[in-house]
Structure formats: C-alpha cells, structure tokens
Write an enzyme that holds these catalytic residues in place. Structure first.
Site, mmCIF file in Angstrom:
data_model
loop_
_atom_site.group_PDB
_atom_site.id
_atom_site.type_symbol
_atom_site.label_atom_id
_atom_site.label_comp_id
_atom_site.label_asym_id
_atom_site.label_seq_id
_atom_site.Cartn_x
_atom_site.Cartn_y
_atom_site.Cartn_z
ATOM 1 N N ASP A 119 57.236 33.575 40.918
ATOM 2 C CA ASP A 119 56.254 32.695 40.254
ATOM 3 C C ASP A 119 56.134 33.953 38.564
ATOM 4 O OD1 ASP A 119 54.925 31.162 39.936
ATOM 5 O OD2 ASP A 119 52.668 31.803 39.942
ATOM 6 N N TYR A 121 55.032 33.664 34.474
ATOM 7 C CA TYR A 121 53.842 33.444 33.447
ATOM 8 C C TYR A 121 54.557 33.327 32.058
ATOM 9 C CZ TYR A 121 49.497 35.929 32.265
ATOM 10 O OH TYR A 121 48.410 36.322 31.245
ATOM 11 N N HIS A 126 48.267 30.099 28.280
ATOM 12 C CA HIS A 126 47.312 30.440 29.793
ATOM 13 C C HIS A 126 47.265 32.046 29.419
ATOM 14 C CE1 HIS A 126 47.015 30.911 33.242
ATOM 15 N NE2 HIS A 126 47.341 31.989 34.461
ATOM 16 N N ARG A 135 40.280 40.946 28.418
ATOM 17 C CA ARG A 135 40.371 41.726 27.302
ATOM 18 C C ARG A 135 39.641 41.339 26.147
ATOM 19 N NH1 ARG A 135 45.454 41.421 29.461
ATOM 20 N NH2 ARG A 135 46.356 40.557 27.936
ATOM 21 N N GLU A 192 46.388 27.078 40.269
ATOM 22 C CA GLU A 192 46.786 27.347 39.552
ATOM 23 C C GLU A 192 48.396 25.842 39.376
ATOM 24 O OE1 GLU A 192 47.148 32.054 38.147
ATOM 25 O OE2 GLU A 192 49.415 31.013 39.110
ATOM 26 N N GLU A 194 51.837 24.061 38.560
ATOM 27 C CA GLU A 194 53.009 25.037 38.282
ATOM 28 C C GLU A 194 53.692 24.047 38.482
ATOM 29 O OE1 GLU A 194 54.110 28.804 39.095
ATOM 30 O OE2 GLU A 194 51.477 29.050 39.465
ATOM 31 N N ASP A 226 49.499 27.258 43.202
ATOM 32 C CA ASP A 226 49.851 28.973 43.768
ATOM 33 C C ASP A 226 48.236 29.084 43.812
ATOM 34 O OD1 ASP A 226 50.296 31.131 43.884
ATOM 35 O OD2 ASP A 226 50.520 31.862 41.956
ATOM 36 N N ARG A 230 40.753 35.183 42.934
ATOM 37 C CA ARG A 230 41.194 36.413 41.747
ATOM 38 C C ARG A 230 39.582 37.071 41.871
ATOM 39 N NH1 ARG A 230 45.347 33.633 39.213
ATOM 40 N NH2 ARG A 230 45.105 31.472 38.262
ATOM 41 N N GLN A 233 41.956 39.394 43.545
ATOM 42 C CA GLN A 233 43.525 39.677 42.521
ATOM 43 C C GLN A 233 42.861 41.118 41.539
ATOM 44 O OE1 GLN A 233 44.454 36.090 40.877
ATOM 45 N NE2 GLN A 233 46.539 37.163 39.665
ATOM 46 N N TYR A 237 45.211 44.007 41.853
ATOM 47 C CA TYR A 237 46.388 44.137 40.570
ATOM 48 C C TYR A 237 46.837 45.085 39.969
ATOM 49 C CZ TYR A 237 44.376 43.627 36.143
ATOM 50 O OH TYR A 237 43.765 43.121 35.014
ATOM 51 N N LYS A 246 47.173 35.903 45.699
ATOM 52 C CA LYS A 246 48.648 34.859 45.742
ATOM 53 C C LYS A 246 49.126 34.345 47.151
ATOM 54 C CE LYS A 246 48.555 34.419 41.085
ATOM 55 N NZ LYS A 246 48.381 33.876 40.466
ATOM 56 N N THR A 250 50.996 29.129 49.232
ATOM 57 C CA THR A 250 51.834 28.259 48.121
ATOM 58 C C THR A 250 51.270 26.885 48.763
ATOM 59 O OG1 THR A 250 52.050 30.451 46.563
ATOM 60 C CG2 THR A 250 52.999 28.210 46.133
ATOM 61 N N THR A 337 51.085 29.174 35.718
ATOM 62 C CA THR A 337 49.892 28.360 35.380
ATOM 63 C C THR A 337 50.209 27.562 34.075
ATOM 64 O OG1 THR A 337 47.998 29.648 36.637
ATOM 65 C CG2 THR A 337 47.257 28.133 34.549
ATOM 66 N N GLU A 351 40.757 29.723 33.797
ATOM 67 C CA GLU A 351 40.336 29.437 32.238
ATOM 68 C C GLU A 351 39.705 28.342 32.252
ATOM 69 O OE1 GLU A 351 44.603 29.269 30.294
ATOM 70 O OE2 GLU A 351 44.780 28.633 32.474
#
Length: 411
Positions: A119, A121, A126, A135, A192, A194, A226, A230, A233, A237, A246, A250, A337, A351
């Site tokens: 998968d 990114y 996104h 951040r 997600e 996709e 997907d 969260r 994760q 992660y 994850k 799927t 995503t 999001e």
C-alpha cells in the site's frame, strides 16, 4: 475494440458496464463451482459456458482469474475482442442469452489469489493533511516524500471481497496522557478510499520493471478500502510503520476493470518537483481521472478525485521492483488514501474529522470515526464507466470468553 459498438444486452448500452468496460469477476450459482464471469449491465456472462475459442478456453474455464492474469497482454486483448464480438453481434444473441445471469442471482467471490499486498502513500493532499494533523508546527511532508513513492507492505491473507463484514479489531492502545498502553477494541476505526492495481505477468527475482512496462504487467484495477485502526496504528507505527492497525482487513471490489478499459481517462500527473530520478520518469499521460465517492449508511460524505494523485501507478510499480523484488501473478498494490485539495474531497475519516477534532455528519448524527453497524460503500466512475463498488459493514469486536481465559467469541 470500438467504442461505437452497441450491445444487444437489454439495459446495458449506456450504462457504466457497457461493452467498453467488461470487468472480470468470479461467481457461483446454487453452490456450484466457481466460474469466471464478465459483467455487462446488470447481468453476468458465464464466460466458459459461452463457448470461447479453443485457444482462449483454458483461461476462462479456470476457477479464478489467476491463469488469465498471468497469460499476458496479447491474451488479454484477444479475450476482450472475443467478448466484445459476442455481446455486440445480435445474430448470436439467442445462443449467448442463456449464459447471462442476473447479478442478484449470483454470489461473487474474491476474483484472484492475492500473492502480495503493498500500500502506497501517493496523494500529496492526503500526506499533507496527515502531516498537518500530527505535526502542526512542522513541515507536513517528510524529506523523502517528494523523491519516492512511500509504502508499507501489507497482509495478503486479510484481503477480502466486497460485501464481507469487517470486525472491529483489538489491539494495544495508548493515548497521549496514558502512562502505559492498554488492550481493547479500537475506538478510532477508519477507512481509506483507494485504487488498487492487480499484477498479471510475473517477473524473475532481480529484474526491475521500468515505468514503460507498466501495461505489460498490470492486468486491471479494483477499488480498495484499507480499513485502519488509527489508535492501534498511532502507538505501533514508530519506528517501522503500520502493522496491526492495518492488517485486520482490506476490502476490494469483486470486479476487476481491465487496464485497457481505462485508456480513455488517462491524464497527466501533477507537476513533480523536484523532478523524479530517472527510473521514476514516465511518459505522459500516466495518471487516471477517476471520481470516487465514500458512502456511509446510504449517504455520500466525501468525493475524492484520483486525478490529483502525485505519484502514478507506473512509478509505484517501478519503485516496488527497482531493488530487484520480483512480481507474482496476483500481487496487489494500492494508491494509498485518495484525497483532493478541498475539504469535501478527503478520503479518510482521519482527515474528514481532522484527527477527531472536527466531527462530520451522517444521518443527522455527528461522527469522527466508525460505529458498529455502519456500512461503508466506495464507488467510482471513470468517464462513462462505473468501477465495481466496495462494500463493508462494521461488526462488533469479539468479547472475552469467561470459560477460557484469553480466548474470544463473537457477541
């Protein structure tokens, strides 16, 4: 195959499943053995029963798409040409009609054996949104993002066909204010939206695939969800990336759209700055104009546009194999995503709710993430074509079995 051809199948002409589409699937009827089907309108053609030419019959008599997928582009083209002729030649309609079954009369299965699952990114919007959420006082994109298609290696064994319920997973959870992790069901279950690409022709270990060979190896396209826990994760992660958050499920469409059917919606990629390294350069157009919808409990909540993806699928495949990693028939790689620049184009609830801080509304109720019983449907159009939908309903997590410590059973 000429787009001017008209099918004799009632109700199919002008639909999203006209003869310029002809997606492949695998189905059963009355608990019969799995058979390869081709969708035309709201019917499924039993491809093997329609008496294909001897040279094509073995590929269409198989119980999955695996053999056809591995046969290569010449065979893919020949099968599509035969199917198109069969479904546009009115003189032969009486012979073919008995092998057309209403969509509601068949059970659709996972259409191919998933060999590996990767998968990516690949959406700038996104990745930027996620960076701003987590951040807020730093640069949204990490330094490598504009230089290579970032990805994680998923779990092929938990790829399921559309319509399969998704059980809320358990995992380790640790909030910012918690002193130690706890164990329990995910409270921040997400989707997600996709696009997945299905590999047909394999390669030998050590042989990279250039971007120019993308269409020689990729058989077709599926919509893909997907599912993501969260909270699981977020704790797991660092430093190696997604794992149990994850790998529980799927979902993919039961229908694989042939890559050739998407030729009319090819579009240029967005400007890539800095220019990619030579092995990632592509001949334009290398993107696809697909319009996605995310539907929750019957209500459209967001419309992500695939045309805005920063990294194209040929670049993903080239990067996936540049170190000599081999391809296998049935390898599945996904876009990550799909999100656009507008608030109504975000392809995940992470999001859409801006990290759970800004609820969105469905059915008059405010939500941040998924509740048990919610049904999510992903849909997409590609010009006049409709891709096969991806449907999944959230079922409650298992509960501890008091008679056997550490074991669980369904509620």
């Amino acid at each position: 195959m000429s787009t001017a051809e008209t099918t004799w199948v009632e109700g199919a002409a002008g639909s999203g499943f006209d003869v310029d589409h002809l997606p492949y699937g695998v189905f059963t009827r009355h608990d019969d053995r799995p058979r390869i089907g081709v969708r035309i309108g709201d019917r499924v053609l039993d491809a093997a029963a329609a008496a294909p030419p001897a040279r094509l019959a073995p590929y269409l008599e198989a119980p999955t798409l695996d053999l056809l997928m591995g046969a290569g582009r010449t065979t893919w083209t020949a099968v599509r040409a035969w199917l198109s002729g069969l479904l546009t030649d009115a003189a032969g309609a009486d012979r073919v009609r008995p092998h057309l079954h209403p969509l509601d009369d068949v059970t659709l299965l996972l259409p191919f054996t998933v060999a590996d699952y990767v998968d990516f990114y690949a959406s700038l919007d996104h990745a930027s949104n996620v960076g701003r959420i987590f951040r807020p006082d730093a640069e949204p994109l990490l330094p490598n993002w504009r230089h290579l298609p970032v990805a994680y290696h998923g779990r092929a064994g938990t790829v399921v066909v559309s319509g399969t319920d998704v059980r809320r997973p358990h995992g380790q959870l640790k909030g910012p204010a918690d002193d130690a992790p706890s164990y329990g069901p995910s409270a921040r279950l997400d989707i997600e939206a996709e696009v997945g690409f299905v590999v047909g022709v394999p390669t030998r270990l050590g042989d990279p695939v250039p971007t120019s060979a993308f269409a020689e190896h990729v058989f077709g396209v599926v919509l893909l969800n997907d599912w993501s826990a969260r909270d699981v994760q977020a704790w797991e992660y660092v430093p190696l990336g997604p794992f149990l958050g994850k790998s529980f499920a799927t979902s993919i469409s039961a229908w694989v759209t042939p890559l050739a059917a998407l030729d009319p919606v090819r579009v240029p990629l967005p400007e890539q700055d800095p220019p990619p390294l030579p092995y990632l350069k592509v001949e334009e157009p290398a993107g696809y104009d697909l319009a996605l919808e995310v539907v929750v409990n019957g209500e459209v909540v967001t419309r992500p546009p695939y045309r805005t993806q920063y990294w194209g699928p040929a670049q993903m495949l080239a990067h996936l194999t540049v170190n000599g990693a081999s391809l296998r028939t049935g390898d599945l790689f996904a876009s990550g995503t799909v999100s656009g620049p507008e608030a109504g184009e975000r392809g995940s609830f992470l999001e859409l709710s801006w990290g759970g801080r800004e609820p969105w509304t469905v059915g008059g109720e405010e939500r941040t993430f998924l509740c048990d019983g919610d049904e999510v449907v992903l849909r997409a159009t590609a010009g006049a074509l409709s891709l096969g939908e991806v449907r999944g309903r959230i079922s409650p997590p298992p509960v501890p079995d008091s008679s056997s410590s550490g074991h669980f059973h369904a509620p």
